[in-house]
Design a protein around this motif. Structure first.
Motif, PDB file in Angstrom:
ATOM      1  N   ALA A  88       0.824  -1.207   0.000  1.00  0.00           N
ATOM      2  CA  ALA A  88       0.000   0.000   0.000  1.00  0.00           C
ATOM      3  C   ALA A  88       0.859   1.258   0.000  1.00  0.00           C
ATOM      4  CB  ALA A  88      -0.921   0.018   1.221  1.00  0.00           C
ATOM      5  N   TRP A  89       0.295   2.322  -0.548  1.00  0.00           N
ATOM      6  CA  TRP A  89       0.805   3.652  -0.282  1.00  0.00           C
ATOM      7  C   TRP A  89       0.353   4.048   1.120  1.00  0.00           C
ATOM      8  CZ3 TRP A  89       2.918   7.753  -3.477  1.00  0.00           C
ATOM      9  CH2 TRP A  89       3.343   7.325  -4.736  1.00  0.00           C
ATOM     10  N   ILE A  90       1.147   4.886   1.781  1.00  0.00           N
ATOM     11  CA  ILE A  90       0.706   5.452   3.052  1.00  0.00           C
ATOM     12  C   ILE A  90       0.682   6.968   2.938  1.00  0.00           C
ATOM     13  CG2 ILE A  90       1.579   3.498   4.396  1.00  0.00           C
ATOM     14  CD1 ILE A  90       3.824   5.442   5.392  1.00  0.00           C
ATOM     15  N   CYS A  91      -0.112   7.569   3.795  1.00  0.00           N
ATOM     16  CA  CYS A  91      -0.192   9.028   3.870  1.00  0.00           C
ATOM     17  C   CYS A  91      -0.202   9.416   5.333  1.00  0.00           C
ATOM     18  CB  CYS A  91      -1.459   9.526   3.172  1.00  0.00           C
ATOM     19  SG  CYS A  91      -1.751  11.309   3.363  1.00  0.00           S
ATOM     20  N   ALA A  92       0.484  10.490   5.662  1.00  0.00           N
ATOM     21  CA  ALA A  92       0.485  11.022   7.024  1.00  0.00           C
ATOM     22  C   ALA A  92       0.853  12.495   6.963  1.00  0.00           C
ATOM     23  CB  ALA A  92       1.472  10.257   7.912  1.00  0.00           C
ATOM     24  N   HIS A  93       0.595  13.204   8.047  1.00  0.00           N
ATOM     25  CA  HIS A  93       1.004  14.599   8.137  1.00  0.00           C
ATOM     26  C   HIS A  93       2.400  14.632   8.732  1.00  0.00           C
ATOM     27  CE1 HIS A  93      -0.142  18.747   7.648  1.00  0.00           C
ATOM     28  NE2 HIS A  93       0.423  19.036   8.814  1.00  0.00           N
ATOM     29  N   ASN A  94       3.340  15.225   7.986  1.00  0.00           N
ATOM     30  CA  ASN A  94       4.773  15.114   8.308  1.00  0.00           C
ATOM     31  C   ASN A  94       5.169  13.642   8.245  1.00  0.00           C
ATOM     32  OD1 ASN A  94       7.347  15.951   8.899  1.00  0.00           O
ATOM     33  ND2 ASN A  94       6.970  16.260  11.081  1.00  0.00           N
ATOM     34  N   ALA A  95       4.940  13.063   7.069  1.00  0.00           N
ATOM     35  CA  ALA A  95       4.958  11.604   6.898  1.00  0.00           C
ATOM     36  C   ALA A  95       6.311  10.966   7.132  1.00  0.00           C
ATOM     37  CB  ALA A  95       4.454  11.255   5.487  1.00  0.00           C
ATOM     38  N   SER A  96       7.383  11.724   7.063  1.00  0.00           N
ATOM     39  CA  SER A  96       8.688  11.099   7.302  1.00  0.00           C
ATOM     40  C   SER A  96       8.762  10.513   8.705  1.00  0.00           C
ATOM     41  CB  SER A  96       9.820  12.100   7.079  1.00  0.00           C
ATOM     42  OG  SER A  96       9.707  13.185   7.976  1.00  0.00           O
ATOM     43  N   VAL A  97       8.024  11.106   9.659  1.00  0.00           N
ATOM     44  CA  VAL A  97       8.023  10.588  11.025  1.00  0.00           C
ATOM     45  C   VAL A  97       7.390   9.198  11.053  1.00  0.00           C
ATOM     46  CG1 VAL A  97       7.110  10.910  13.354  1.00  0.00           C
ATOM     47  CG2 VAL A  97       8.006  12.875  12.067  1.00  0.00           C
ATOM     48  N   GLU A  98       6.159   9.093  10.506  1.00  0.00           N
ATOM     49  CA  GLU A  98       5.490   7.791  10.483  1.00  0.00           C
ATOM     50  C   GLU A  98       6.299   6.774   9.695  1.00  0.00           C
ATOM     51  OE1 GLU A  98       2.241   9.899  12.322  1.00  0.00           O
ATOM     52  OE2 GLU A  98       3.736  10.481  10.849  1.00  0.00           O
ATOM     53  N   TYR A  99       6.843   7.202   8.566  1.00  0.00           N
ATOM     54  CA  TYR A  99       7.603   6.267   7.731  1.00  0.00           C
ATOM     55  C   TYR A  99       8.836   5.739   8.463  1.00  0.00           C
ATOM     56  CZ  TYR A  99      10.309   4.336   3.917  1.00  0.00           C
ATOM     57  OH  TYR A  99      11.050   3.492   3.122  1.00  0.00           O
ATOM     58  N   LYS A 100       9.560   6.613   9.131  1.00  0.00           N
ATOM     59  CA  LYS A 100      10.767   6.180   9.844  1.00  0.00           C
ATOM     60  C   LYS A 100      10.424   5.251  11.007  1.00  0.00           C
ATOM     61  CE  LYS A 100      13.550  10.222   8.655  1.00  0.00           C
ATOM     62  NZ  LYS A 100      14.112  11.502   9.145  1.00  0.00           N
ATOM     63  N   VAL A 101       9.380   5.603  11.759  1.00  0.00           N
ATOM     64  CA  VAL A 101       9.007   4.767  12.903  1.00  0.00           C
ATOM     65  C   VAL A 101       8.538   3.391  12.422  1.00  0.00           C
ATOM     66  CG1 VAL A 101       7.358   4.500  14.793  1.00  0.00           C
ATOM     67  CG2 VAL A 101       8.479   6.697  14.423  1.00  0.00           C
ATOM     68  N   LEU A 102       7.687   3.376  11.403  1.00  0.00           N
ATOM     69  CA  LEU A 102       7.196   2.092  10.901  1.00  0.00           C
ATOM     70  C   LEU A 102       8.319   1.268  10.282  1.00  0.00           C
ATOM     71  CD1 LEU A 102       3.789   3.206   9.347  1.00  0.00           C
ATOM     72  CD2 LEU A 102       4.117   1.736  11.347  1.00  0.00           C
ATOM     73  N   SER A 103       9.227   1.914   9.577  1.00  0.00           N
ATOM     74  CA  SER A 103      10.348   1.185   8.973  1.00  0.00           C
ATOM     75  C   SER A 103      11.247   0.559  10.034  1.00  0.00           C
ATOM     76  CB  SER A 103      11.170   2.129   8.083  1.00  0.00           C
ATOM     77  OG  SER A 103      10.417   2.562   6.983  1.00  0.00           O
ATOM     78  N   ARG A 104      11.413   1.259  11.156  1.00  0.00           N
ATOM     79  CA  ARG A 104      12.232   0.703  12.235  1.00  0.00           C
ATOM     80  C   ARG A 104      11.532  -0.474  12.899  1.00  0.00           C
ATOM     81  NH1 ARG A 104      12.990   1.706  17.649  1.00  0.00           N
ATOM     82  NH2 ARG A 104      11.514   3.437  17.660  1.00  0.00           N
ATOM     83  N   HIS A 105      10.201  -0.380  13.032  1.00  0.00           N
ATOM     84  CA  HIS A 105       9.452  -1.458  13.664  1.00  0.00           C
ATOM     85  C   HIS A 105       9.193  -2.626  12.717  1.00  0.00           C
ATOM     86  CE1 HIS A 105       8.741   1.496  16.834  1.00  0.00           C
ATOM     87  NE2 HIS A 105       8.228   0.537  17.579  1.00  0.00           N
ATOM     88  N   LEU A 106       9.194  -2.356  11.407  1.00  0.00           N
ATOM     89  CA  LEU A 106       8.934  -3.395  10.393  1.00  0.00           C
ATOM     90  C   LEU A 106      10.089  -3.383   9.394  1.00  0.00           C
ATOM     91  CD1 LEU A 106       5.153  -2.608   9.725  1.00  0.00           C
ATOM     92  CD2 LEU A 106       6.029  -4.660  10.883  1.00  0.00           C
ATOM     93  N   PRO A 107      11.231  -3.930   9.774  1.00  0.00           N
ATOM     94  CA  PRO A 107      12.427  -3.796   8.927  1.00  0.00           C
ATOM     95  C   PRO A 107      12.304  -4.434   7.553  1.00  0.00           C
ATOM     96  CG  PRO A 107      12.814  -5.303  10.771  1.00  0.00           C
ATOM     97  CD  PRO A 107      11.520  -4.630  11.038  1.00  0.00           C
ATOM     98  N   ASN A 108      11.375  -5.375   7.368  1.00  0.00           N
ATOM     99  CA  ASN A 108      11.215  -6.011   6.055  1.00  0.00           C
ATOM    100  C   ASN A 108      10.141  -5.344   5.193  1.00  0.00           C
ATOM    101  OD1 ASN A 108      13.175  -8.023   6.582  1.00  0.00           O
ATOM    102  ND2 ASN A 108      11.669  -9.193   7.754  1.00  0.00           N
ATOM    103  N   TRP A 109       9.533  -4.277   5.701  1.00  0.00           N
ATOM    104  CA  TRP A 109       8.463  -3.593   4.979  1.00  0.00           C
ATOM    105  C   TRP A 109       9.015  -2.411   4.213  1.00  0.00           C
ATOM    106  CZ3 TRP A 109       6.881   1.522   6.428  1.00  0.00           C
ATOM    107  CH2 TRP A 109       5.805   2.029   5.711  1.00  0.00           C
ATOM    108  N   LYS A 110       8.450  -2.183   3.041  1.00  0.00           N
ATOM    109  CA  LYS A 110       8.747  -0.975   2.298  1.00  0.00           C
ATOM    110  C   LYS A 110       7.448  -0.476   1.702  1.00  0.00           C
ATOM    111  CE  LYS A 110      11.464   1.136  -1.355  1.00  0.00           C
ATOM    112  NZ  LYS A 110      12.422   0.915  -2.477  1.00  0.00           N
ATOM    113  N   ALA A 111       7.119   0.776   1.943  1.00  0.00           N
ATOM    114  CA  ALA A 111       5.885   1.345   1.396  1.00  0.00           C
ATOM    115  C   ALA A 111       5.967   1.431  -0.118  1.00  0.00           C
ATOM    116  CB  ALA A 111       5.653   2.736   1.980  1.00  0.00           C
ATOM    117  N   ALA A 112       4.813   1.265  -0.772  1.00  0.00           N
ATOM    118  CA  ALA A 112       4.762   1.499  -2.217  1.00  0.00           C
ATOM    119  C   ALA A 112       5.036   2.964  -2.519  1.00  0.00           C
ATOM    120  CB  ALA A 112       3.398   1.075  -2.762  1.00  0.00           C
ATOM    121  N   GLY A 113       4.613   3.837  -1.624  1.00  0.00           N
ATOM    122  CA  GLY A 113       4.847   5.264  -1.766  1.00  0.00           C
ATOM    123  C   GLY A 113       4.372   5.964  -0.504  1.00  0.00           C
ATOM    124  N   VAL A 114       4.803   7.206  -0.332  1.00  0.00           N
ATOM    125  CA  VAL A 114       4.501   7.959   0.888  1.00  0.00           C
ATOM    126  C   VAL A 114       4.021   9.361   0.511  1.00  0.00           C
ATOM    127  CG1 VAL A 114       5.408   8.861   3.058  1.00  0.00           C
ATOM    128  CG2 VAL A 114       6.271   6.687   2.162  1.00  0.00           C
TER     129      VAL A 114
END
Length: 200
Positions: A88-114
């Motif tokens: 999935a694509w993800i969306c967030a406000h100031n999305a780099s925060v959500e992306y970094k936190v989720l990437s650290r918690h899910l090291p094998n995950w990569k978003a389709a787009g942000v």
């Protein structure tokens, strides 16, 4: 814009325990489909962090260590959340925060787009003095009467961000134009710069 042309998109919001780096205490995911937040398919999880929530974090989101004492740990919910985010694509406000936190918690995950509604708002509403979520809610008079919980809880903020995204997307006629305005450089989905011209 034709919202039916959008890929699978989840608006996400996370809340942390105030540690550095933060551990998750709450995550919400809200699909956007057919031009509207799909609240029937939304999900939210409370998570017991390995390190106690700091008083400062509690003041922001109102979640205490007692509130989280009987909640699952991240290990217990990670597979489910990873499956939902997969592809999935993800969306967030100031999305780099959500992306970094989720990437650290899910090291094998990569978003389709942000997509980042903070970046999108600056591109779409350059004359607005402030682009934080509260300021944009007030400036655009967003209808959040159907939002769950309250501000600074993940489900509320995901709903508010979804409504904001849909309002701002009205100014961008195609998905590609939206991506151009909303994806921060270096994050998944960012348009690739054009190659410099060559003699051949």
């Amino acid at each position: 814009m034709n919202d039916e042309s959008w890929p699978r998109l989840l608006v996400v919001d996370v809340e942390g325990n105030g540690a550095t780096p933060p551990d998750l205490v709450e995550i919400a995911m809200l699909p956007v489909a057919a031009g509207a937040p799909d609240t029937a398919a939304a999900g939210a999880w409370l998570i017991r962090p390995p390190v106690p929530v700091t008083p400062f974090a509690t003041r922001v989101h109102k979640l205490t260590n007692a509130d989280l004492a009987d909640c699952p740990t991240w290990t217990e919910v990670a597979d489910e959340i990873g499956r939902l985010l997969d592809g999935a694509w993800i969306c967030a406000h100031n999305a780099s925060v959500e992306y970094k936190v989720l990437s650290r918690h899910l090291p094998n995950w990569k978003a389709a787009g942000v997509l980042d509604t903070l970046r999108l708002s600056r591109a779409t509403l350059p004359d607005v003095p402030k682009h934080n979520l509260d300021a944009l809610i007030e400036h655009l008079r967003l209808d959040l009467s159907q939002a769950p919980a309250q501000r600074h809880r993940a489900a509320f903020d995901a709903f508010a961000t979804a409504v904001l995204l849909l309002r701002l997307a009205e100014a961008h006629p195609t998905w590609d134009a939206l991506v151009e305005a909303a994806v921060p450089p270096g994050l998944p989905g960012a348009p690739k710069p054009e190659a410099p011209p060559t003699l051949w």
